[in-house]
Design a protein around this motif. Sequence first.
Motif, PDB file in Angstrom:
ATOM      1  N   CYS A  80       0.820  -1.216   0.000  1.00  0.00           N
ATOM      2  CA  CYS A  80       0.000   0.000   0.000  1.00  0.00           C
ATOM      3  C   CYS A  80       0.851   1.262   0.000  1.00  0.00           C
ATOM      4  O   CYS A  80       0.338   2.369  -0.210  1.00  0.00           O
ATOM      5  N   LEU A 178      -2.674  -4.497  -6.101  1.00  0.00           N
ATOM      6  CA  LEU A 178      -2.826  -3.612  -4.942  1.00  0.00           C
ATOM      7  C   LEU A 178      -3.886  -4.031  -3.942  1.00  0.00           C
ATOM      8  O   LEU A 178      -4.010  -3.380  -2.896  1.00  0.00           O
ATOM      9  N   SER A 181      -5.750  -1.207  -1.808  1.00  0.00           N
ATOM     10  CA  SER A 181      -4.948   0.004  -1.580  1.00  0.00           C
ATOM     11  C   SER A 181      -5.616   1.288  -2.056  1.00  0.00           C
ATOM     12  O   SER A 181      -5.343   2.367  -1.517  1.00  0.00           O
ATOM     13  N   TYR A 185      -5.908   4.659   0.210  1.00  0.00           N
ATOM     14  CA  TYR A 185      -5.386   5.931  -0.288  1.00  0.00           C
ATOM     15  C   TYR A 185      -6.412   7.057  -0.195  1.00  0.00           C
ATOM     16  O   TYR A 185      -6.076   8.184   0.182  1.00  0.00           O
ATOM     17  N   ARG A 191      -5.706   2.882   7.840  1.00  0.00           N
ATOM     18  CA  ARG A 191      -4.523   2.073   8.117  1.00  0.00           C
ATOM     19  C   ARG A 191      -4.051   2.343   9.546  1.00  0.00           C
ATOM     20  O   ARG A 191      -4.422   3.343  10.158  1.00  0.00           O
TER      21      ARG A 191
END
Length: 232
Positions: A80, A178, A181, A185, A191
């Motif tokens: 990530c 990914l 991810s 983002y 996270r």
Amino acid sequence: MDCKKINGVNIFAPSSREELIDFALKNHSLLVAVNAEKILHATEQLRDIINRNVGYPDGVGAIMALNKQGVSGVVKVPGCELWLDIISLLYKHKSFYLVGGKDVVVQKTVTKLQQDFPGINIVNFRNGYLRSQNDKSSLLDDISEKKPDVVFVAMGSPKQELLMEEMNQRHKALYQGLGGSFDVYIGNVKRAPKWWVRNNLEWLFRLLTEPSRIKRQIHLVRFWVMLKFRLF
């Protein structure tokens, strides 16, 4: 860059993220994240996919396994973060193609990338729902026509890796899977805070915030035991 086989899974051992990115770019590699779960539970299909491509140490478990094999100086490379490192290093002179997530997710991802990396050349993007062979054929044709330097596919394993291999047969580029991810983002998924990540405790943070993960985390105990007694 060194590479070791652990429980049948080949894991490359980069000394820096830049080394991994440079290697992948020069060799038109397909990058596959490898962690303790994949080492322990890799099916024959996933093991073959990783070994045909470039498996990199996405988690502390993979780092520990490499250290047990006598490899030192290996850096952890969270997937990530890696894709954003790739963009940061290359966006001024390379082109990108994004596949994955829902329409709103990939659109927000593209918008944020354009804000964070002014002038980035995203030649095209689409959601990760390929509902027919025609959808897949259209995507492969578009990849072949647009010829991006880097392709990110966020669909989850092994679906994303199998698709990327088909793409790579049509057009050589740097490919990275990914998973989720894009959602991380754009802030849809939180996270672990930096302290937890820095101290290799991201797995514990996720367990504390998602107690339902306990069944998955129990398997990690087996991984540590097998690693300690060199059962791989």
